[in-house]
Design a protein around this motif. Structure first.
Motif, short mmCIF file in Angstrom:
data_model
loop_
_atom_site.label_atom_id
_atom_site.label_comp_id
_atom_site.label_asym_id
_atom_site.label_seq_id
_atom_site.Cartn_x
_atom_site.Cartn_y
_atom_site.Cartn_z
N UNK A 294 46.71 33.26 41.55
CA UNK A 294 45.99 34.37 40.93
C UNK A 294 44.92 34.87 41.88
N UNK A 295 44.56 36.14 41.69
CA UNK A 295 43.43 36.71 42.41
C UNK A 295 42.14 36.24 41.75
N UNK A 296 41.01 36.53 42.37
CA UNK A 296 39.73 36.23 41.73
C UNK A 296 39.60 37.05 40.46
N UNK A 297 38.92 36.48 39.47
CA UNK A 297 38.76 37.19 38.20
C UNK A 297 37.37 37.02 37.65
N UNK A 298 36.91 38.02 36.92
CA UNK A 298 35.59 37.95 36.29
C UNK A 298 35.75 37.72 34.80
N UNK A 299 34.78 37.02 34.20
CA UNK A 299 34.82 36.70 32.78
C UNK A 299 34.69 37.96 31.94
N UNK A 300 35.63 38.14 31.04
CA UNK A 300 35.64 39.32 30.18
C UNK A 300 35.23 39.01 28.74
#
Length: 413
Positions: A294-300
């Motif tokens: 996975x790519x980097x992700x931000x908390x949604x």
């Protein structure tokens, strides 16, 4: 007469306390997590006029003659029965189904509550509406939660970054047509991710061997560049089941693709599994069905599971535990001391037994819900009537005693 007035006065006082308890329960009928109470009375010492006489050979025994001296308040008993659960659809609202308590506190003071209406403060800490921090366990690296460790504040910082994961496994399943012509090529593609989360377009081609009917050769490109494969000859038996590679993996060596230092395995499914690669007659349906990078992700957003685990949802489609709410139970919850919407432990309540929800009788958590007050309005009004009539009856006794005393005074005339 004076004695009867004193006795009735104790009844007046106690029924006034009963009315106070009922009034408090009714006042909190809409208070989240409130638990009602009952006033408990007892008689006081009785004055003995004649003692007990044991029976003799020729005489009968006699019972004691006693006159009661009124009643007293023994205490108030809290009722910890389950309150009704109401849906709110707020992901930070939590109700407890069972006997546990949320653990809250600021500084060194530790309190307990059933009111699960929580918010996030400016620092991302989970807190009650009144500003008290909620306690639990923060997740460590890779989302691991140690519920055996000390509890602390829980931080849920919207926008926090989830590091990227390099793809190490790509799953392939479906069917390669057994009656395909020699030299037939079946292609498939997917996006994989390198160590920094950059997308790498991986294209695979299965080419049927021109001489061997049950054999296919696999080739690959990554971002348009050819990639060397090991164990890239795929063989099937007469029943269409995979026989080679023996480990059911086609491998790309670490470093063969720029940015991917870890080897990449192309898994062909488990033997007799539902997503395995086969060779049966008919059309080809082989495709890539999963990859674990996975790519980097931000908390949604986040939600809370029944065991109190706070699961974060990230922009890259991943979920990971952020923390877990702690829950406490007591040997004697009736011994807890009530403090403005929460409780404090006492020597008679026993020590708080803190752990995860769903264990050791702590109950479970219901996200998006709140537990309402357990006060039964019909029952409280019945108690109010009883208290009112009890108060009136004791007042009537005082009035009657006063009238008798007045008659005694008038005897002198």
């Amino acid at each position: 007469m004076i004695r009867s007035m004193s006795t009735a006065l104790s009844g007046l006082r106690n029924h006034q306390v009963m009315i106070d308890v009922v009034g408090n329960d009714i006042a909190n009928i809409s208070t989240i997590g409130f638990k009602g109470s009952v006033a408990i009375f007892s008689d006081v010492l009785s004055q003995t006029l004649n003692g007990v006489q044991a029976p003799g050979a020729a005489t009968a025994g006699t019972n004691p003659s006693q006159i009661g001296l009124g009643s007293r308040l023994v205490g108030t008993q809290q009722s910890f029965t389950q309150g009704a659960v109401q849906r709110t659809e707020r992901n930070s609202d939590v109700a407890i189904q069972g006997d546990g308590f949320f653990v809250i506190g600021n500084d060194d003071e530790q309190l307990y509550t059933r009111a699960g209406s929580f918010n996030l403060d400016a620092m991302g800490r989970l807190a009650t509406i009144g500003g008290t921090l909620v306690k639990g366990w923060q997740s460590g690296p890779n989302g691991i939660i140690d519920t055996n460790g000390a509890i602390g504040t829980i931080e849920i910082r919207v926008g926090d970054l989830l590091p990227p994961d390099q793809t190490t496994t790509v799953g392939i399943g479906g069917n390669l047509s057994a009656d395909a012509a020699p030299g037939t090529a079946v292609t498939m593609s997917t996006l994989t991710y390198d160590q920094q989360g950059l997308a790498v377009a991986l294209n695979l081609t299965f080419t049927k061997d021109p001489l061997l009917a049950n054999q296919w050769t696999v080739s690959a490109t990554a971002n348009g560049a050819s990639v060397a494969l090991t164990d890239n000859v795929v063989t099937f038996d007469a029943n269409g089941e995979l026989t080679a590679p023996a480990d059911r993996n086609v491998n790309i060596a670490g470093g063969a693709v720029a940015g991917m230092p870890t080897p990449l395995s192309l898994t062909l499914g488990t033997a007799n599994g539902p997503a395995r690669l086969t060779q049966f007659a008919g059309g080809s349906s082989a495709s890539i069905n999963q990859q674990n990078g996975s790519a980097a992700g931000s908390l949604q957003s986040f939600n809370i599971s029944p065991d109190g685990v706070i699961l974060g949802s990230y922009s890259n489609g991943r979920t990971r535990p952020i923390g877990q709410l702690a829950m406490a139970v007591f040997s004697n919850p009736g011994g807890l001391e009530r403090i403005a919407g929460s409780w404090r432990s006492t020597p008679n309540s026993g020590l708080a037994q803190i752990g995860a929800a769903g264990t050791s009788g702590r109950g479970i958590m219901l996200a998006g819900s709140l537990e309402m007050s357990n006060v039964d309005l019909a029952e409280e009004f019945t108690r109010l009537i009883v208290a009112q009539r009890g108060f009136q009856g004791n007042a009537r006794v005082i009035t009657a005693s006063d009238e008798v005393l007045q008659e005694v005074v008038n005897l002198k005339r």
